[in-house]
Design a protein around this motif. Sequence first.
Motif, PDB file in Angstrom:
ATOM      1  N   THR A  80       9.171  26.644  19.552  1.00  0.00           N
ATOM      2  CA  THR A  80       9.648  27.820  20.276  1.00  0.00           C
ATOM      3  C   THR A  80       9.870  28.963  19.291  1.00  0.00           C
ATOM      4  OG1 THR A  80      11.987  27.232  20.046  1.00  0.00           O
ATOM      5  CG2 THR A  80      10.853  26.438  22.025  1.00  0.00           C
ATOM      6  N   THR A  81       9.822  30.170  19.833  1.00  0.00           N
ATOM      7  CA  THR A  81      10.145  31.356  19.044  1.00  0.00           C
ATOM      8  C   THR A  81      11.040  32.258  19.869  1.00  0.00           C
ATOM      9  OG1 THR A  81       8.023  31.224  17.884  1.00  0.00           O
ATOM     10  CG2 THR A  81       9.196  33.312  17.767  1.00  0.00           C
ATOM     11  N   HIS A  82      12.112  32.731  19.247  1.00  0.00           N
ATOM     12  CA  HIS A  82      13.021  33.699  19.868  1.00  0.00           C
ATOM     13  C   HIS A  82      12.781  35.057  19.214  1.00  0.00           C
ATOM     14  CE1 HIS A  82      15.171  30.019  20.939  1.00  0.00           C
ATOM     15  NE2 HIS A  82      15.869  30.722  21.801  1.00  0.00           N
ATOM     16  N   TYR A  83      12.608  36.081  20.031  1.00  0.00           N
ATOM     17  CA  TYR A  83      12.519  37.456  19.552  1.00  0.00           C
ATOM     18  C   TYR A  83      13.804  38.156  19.976  1.00  0.00           C
ATOM     19  CZ  TYR A  83       7.632  36.326  18.876  1.00  0.00           C
ATOM     20  OH  TYR A  83       6.470  35.726  18.467  1.00  0.00           O
ATOM     21  N   LEU A  84      14.629  38.496  18.991  1.00  0.00           N
ATOM     22  CA  LEU A  84      15.928  39.109  19.251  1.00  0.00           C
ATOM     23  C   LEU A  84      15.877  40.571  18.826  1.00  0.00           C
ATOM     24  CD1 LEU A  84      17.974  36.188  17.690  1.00  0.00           C
ATOM     25  CD2 LEU A  84      17.484  36.541  20.102  1.00  0.00           C
ATOM     26  N   PRO A  85      16.048  41.524  19.783  1.00  0.00           N
ATOM     27  CA  PRO A  85      15.984  42.946  19.425  1.00  0.00           C
ATOM     28  C   PRO A  85      16.983  43.280  18.321  1.00  0.00           C
ATOM     29  CG  PRO A  85      16.064  42.663  21.815  1.00  0.00           C
ATOM     30  CD  PRO A  85      16.329  41.318  21.204  1.00  0.00           C
TER      31      PRO A  85
END
Length: 195
Positions: A80-85
């Motif tokens: 999984t990959t999380h993209y956090l602004p």
Amino acid sequence: MRRPIETEPAMLSRMFFVAALAAALSACSLPASQPGPTVAADLPPVQSTSGVDLQRYAGKWFELARLPGSSPRRCVSDTTTHYLPNGEGRFEVISRCRTRSGVDESGGSASVLPDSGNAKWKVSMLWPLRGDYWIIGLDPNYRWAVAGTPDRRNLWILARAPQLPREELDKALATAREQGYDVDALLYTPHDKGV
């Protein structure tokens, strides 16, 4: 985020991961005029999608499939990959996966390239190396995304859930195929236990 103290095998494992990631990112940074071994040189340039809503794209994505070499080989499942602004057009990137010996996590950053409709990014998982990440297909409801590099060496099929209905997966695969990516070489990522 606090990380546990690493044992010597864990440190060696992390060093291997960093070396593999460096090799993968350096391959990503090759000029687009140098196609991968299975890519025809006479294909038209890859086109990114346009009008990506960064707030909707942010969050957790499950890797459903990837081309060999697109992610470290030590990941065996549950990627999984999380993209956090993290400011205007910038993201903190947190990738997790299950390995043969446990769970691995790595962090990095991404920045959106100007005048790209928010679809062309530069991602760095190991400073100072940066690789291309182009969003080339996107479901209108942001249920799935197709991202790749303009040299067609790297490709990821992503979804908001660990699985997609077959017809939605077929749409994502068709998007990649139409852009000249070798979808027959994709490695599918099992999601059994979560990370």
